[in-house]
Design an enzyme around this catalytic site. Structure first.
Site, PDB file in Angstrom:
ATOM      1  N   ASP A 198       3.929  32.848-104.558  1.00 37.22           N
ATOM      2  CA  ASP A 198       3.960  31.498-105.120  1.00 37.22           C
ATOM      3  C   ASP A 198       2.950  31.349-106.256  1.00 37.22           C
ATOM      4  O   ASP A 198       1.922  32.023-106.267  1.00 37.22           O
ATOM      5  CB  ASP A 198       3.663  30.491-103.996  1.00 37.22           C
ATOM      6  CG  ASP A 198       4.040  29.076-104.396  1.00 37.22           C
ATOM      7  OD1 ASP A 198       4.808  28.898-105.363  1.00 37.22           O
ATOM      8  OD2 ASP A 198       3.550  28.136-103.740  1.00 37.22           O
ATOM      9  N   GLY A 201       4.791  29.509-111.793  1.00 33.01           N
ATOM     10  CA  GLY A 201       4.919  28.391-112.730  1.00 33.01           C
ATOM     11  C   GLY A 201       3.546  27.875-113.150  1.00 33.01           C
ATOM     12  O   GLY A 201       3.280  27.653-114.344  1.00 33.01           O
ATOM     13  N   HIS A 225       6.960  34.312-114.145  1.00 36.16           N
ATOM     14  CA  HIS A 225       7.849  35.171-113.353  1.00 36.16           C
ATOM     15  C   HIS A 225       7.786  36.610-113.864  1.00 36.16           C
ATOM     16  O   HIS A 225       7.764  37.557-113.085  1.00 36.16           O
ATOM     17  CB  HIS A 225       9.288  34.664-113.411  1.00 36.16           C
ATOM     18  CG  HIS A 225       9.463  33.291-112.825  1.00 36.16           C
ATOM     19  ND1 HIS A 225       8.911  32.920-111.628  1.00 36.16           N
ATOM     20  CD2 HIS A 225      10.132  32.193-113.276  1.00 36.16           C
ATOM     21  CE1 HIS A 225       9.228  31.656-111.367  1.00 36.16           C
ATOM     22  NE2 HIS A 225       9.970  31.190-112.350  1.00 36.16           N
ATOM     23  N   SER A 279      14.785  31.674-102.911  1.00 37.27           N
ATOM     24  CA  SER A 279      15.264  30.914-101.748  1.00 37.27           C
ATOM     25  C   SER A 279      16.590  30.237-102.080  1.00 37.27           C
ATOM     26  O   SER A 279      16.942  30.077-103.258  1.00 37.27           O
ATOM     27  CB  SER A 279      14.230  29.856-101.357  1.00 37.27           C
ATOM     28  OG  SER A 279      14.194  28.837-102.339  1.00 37.27           O
ATOM     29  N   GLU A 325      17.031  27.206-101.819  1.00 36.44           N
ATOM     30  CA  GLU A 325      16.609  25.993-102.549  1.00 36.44           C
ATOM     31  C   GLU A 325      16.380  26.282-104.039  1.00 36.44           C
ATOM     32  O   GLU A 325      16.538  25.398-104.882  1.00 36.44           O
ATOM     33  CB  GLU A 325      15.326  25.415-101.934  1.00 36.44           C
ATOM     34  CG  GLU A 325      15.493  24.850-100.522  1.00 36.44           C
ATOM     35  CD  GLU A 325      15.554  25.901 -99.419  1.00 36.44           C
ATOM     36  OE1 GLU A 325      15.134  27.060 -99.666  1.00 36.44           O
ATOM     37  OE2 GLU A 325      16.030  25.577 -98.308  1.00 36.44           O
ATOM     38  N   LEU A 340       7.790  53.455 -97.075  1.00 42.60           N
ATOM     39  CA  LEU A 340       7.865  51.996 -96.960  1.00 42.60           C
ATOM     40  C   LEU A 340       9.307  51.489 -97.086  1.00 42.60           C
ATOM     41  O   LEU A 340      10.059  51.962 -97.942  1.00 42.60           O
ATOM     42  CB  LEU A 340       7.020  51.384 -98.089  1.00 42.60           C
ATOM     43  CG  LEU A 340       7.053  49.864 -98.229  1.00 42.60           C
ATOM     44  CD1 LEU A 340       6.249  49.201 -97.117  1.00 42.60           C
ATOM     45  CD2 LEU A 340       6.507  49.432 -99.591  1.00 42.60           C
ATOM     46  N   SER A 385       7.830  27.034 -96.095  1.00 43.05           N
ATOM     47  CA  SER A 385       8.920  26.933 -97.072  1.00 43.05           C
ATOM     48  C   SER A 385      10.206  27.623 -96.629  1.00 43.05           C
ATOM     49  O   SER A 385      10.836  28.340 -97.406  1.00 43.05           O
ATOM     50  CB  SER A 385       8.472  27.496 -98.430  1.00 43.05           C
ATOM     51  OG  SER A 385       7.372  26.760 -98.908  1.00 43.05           O
TER      52      SER A 385
HETATM   53  C1  FPP Z   1       7.322  31.125-106.950  1.00 39.65           C
HETATM   54  O1  FPP Z   1       6.575  30.597-108.020  1.00 39.65           O
HETATM   55  C2  FPP Z   1       8.068  32.303-107.329  1.00 39.65           C
HETATM   56  C3  FPP Z   1       9.430  32.387-107.380  1.00 39.65           C
HETATM   57  C4  FPP Z   1      10.304  31.274-107.038  1.00 39.65           C
HETATM   58  C5  FPP Z   1      10.111  33.616-107.806  1.00 39.65           C
HETATM   59  C6  FPP Z   1       9.478  34.923-107.446  1.00 39.65           C
HETATM   60  C7  FPP Z   1      10.016  35.949-108.362  1.00 39.65           C
HETATM   61  C8  FPP Z   1       9.325  36.971-108.924  1.00 39.65           C
HETATM   62  C9  FPP Z   1       7.927  37.274-108.596  1.00 39.65           C
HETATM   63  C10 FPP Z   1       9.960  37.865-109.949  1.00 39.65           C
HETATM   64  C11 FPP Z   1      11.224  38.569-109.561  1.00 39.65           C
HETATM   65  C12 FPP Z   1      11.177  39.220-108.258  1.00 39.65           C
HETATM   66  C13 FPP Z   1      11.346  40.558-108.027  1.00 39.65           C
HETATM   67  C14 FPP Z   1      11.385  41.062-106.639  1.00 39.65           C
HETATM   68  C15 FPP Z   1      11.483  41.533-109.108  1.00 39.65           C
HETATM   69  P1  FPP Z   1       6.912  29.133-108.548  1.00 39.65           P
HETATM   70  O2  FPP Z   1       7.835  29.287-109.693  1.00 39.65           O
HETATM   71  O3  FPP Z   1       7.405  28.301-107.426  1.00 39.65           O
HETATM   72  O4  FPP Z   1       5.480  28.675-109.012  1.00 39.65           O
HETATM   73  P2  FPP Z   1       4.897  27.192-108.990  1.00 39.65           P
HETATM   74  O5  FPP Z   1       4.849  26.751-107.560  1.00 39.65           O
HETATM   75  O6  FPP Z   1       3.528  27.366-109.581  1.00 39.65           O
HETATM   76  O7  FPP Z   1       5.799  26.352-109.853  1.00 39.65           O
END
Ligand code: FPP
Length: 242
Positions: free
Chosen positions: A22, A25, A39, A67, A69, A133, A198
């Site tokens: 998390d 953003g 990301h 997710s 969501e 792994l 979540s």
């Molecule tokens: C949460 O941060 C992160 C996500 C919803 C996406 C996670 C994806 C990656 C790390 C990249 C792609 C994944 C792989 C496995 C290659 P957020 O966007 O909710 O952050 P915020 O809460 O600060 O807005």
């Protein structure tokens, strides 16, 4: 699994680590960048974490990558996440094989765009012989939906006369979850300081140790992973006993 010479020595290594990645953003916002950049940087954290987990001797690493969501985010962000995912699945095959990592996925995988689903299938196949792994990506995942689908599957088995409702216990039910092939997580890491599950692995996290770090996911690197394992090492897991 043996501890790699590159990783610190741990007396007690969690078999299965799950991570809620998390803060992508917020990381971008702090720098005045579009969310997408968070990301993109987060993919580097994924790479570092997979390596650290393998070197520590963790057997299963589950990453909450998308997710159910998350489909409700703006289309441009969803499209970019899908593109990053597809790129990762395509470009990391050699690296996964080099590190003996086997890829798996859980979630409503049929919801993924066909190109992502196809690449996912290909990478799972290309890494299926690896014995180190197991990296499990949670994609279009929802803990509640997983439980509902398990209930539907149990009902079908009952209707077919394969199981008797009186036999249903935790072990039988667990066999109908996406995670039927994996042990429950020993350690859950959540980045960016949020104290929430979540909708992640609701059934499986019942006795899991929690580690929440204020570090945002794009800043998460090997030392952060080791810190979480260090914290786990000192926990006294009682499973409700004394
Ligand atoms: C949460 O941060 C992160 C996500 C919803 C996406 C996670 C994806 C990656 C790390 C990249 C792609 C994944 C792989 C496995 C290659 P957020 O966007 O909710 O952050 P915020 O809460 O600060 O807005």
């Amino acid at each position: 699994m043996p501890n790699h010479p590159k990783a610190p020595k741990f007396k007690n290594v969690p078999r299965h680590v799950a991570i809620i990645m998390d803060g992508n953003g917020r990381w971008a916002k702090q720098r005045g960048l579009p969310r997408i950049e968070g990301h993109r940087k987060g993919v580097e954290s994924v790479r570092a974490t997979v390596e650290a987990a393998g070197e520590t001797g963790v057997e299963f690493l589950t990453l909450y990558a998308f997710s159910v969501e998350n489909w409700n985010r703006p289309k441009a962000e969803v499209d970019t996440l899908m593109r990053l995912l597809q790129q990762f699945l395509r470009d990391e095959i050699a690296e996964l094989n080099k590190h003996n990592v086997r890829l798996q996925a859980i979630g409503r995988l049929a919801d993924l765009p066909a190109s992502v689903g196809g690449q996912l299938h290909e990478t799972i196949l290309a890494t299926s012989r690896n014995t180190g792994l197991t990296l499990i990506l949670a994609l279009s995942y929802s803990g509640r939906i997983e439980i509902i689908e398990a209930v539907q599957s149990v009902i079908r088995e009952i209707q077919l006369g394969h199981i008797d409702p009186a036999q249903i216990d935790e072990t039988v039910f667990s066999r109908h979850l996406y995670t039927r092939y994996y042990p429950d997580p020993d350690l859950l890491i959540r980045t960016s300081g949020e104290m929430r599950l979540s909708n992640f692995l609701l059934w499986q996290l019942s006795y899991t140790e929690l580690f929440v770090t204020p570090t945002l996911w794009p800043d998460f690197r090997k030392p952060d992973f080791y810190e979480a394992v260090r914290s786990y090492e000192s926990r006294n897991r009682r499973y409700g006993r004394i």
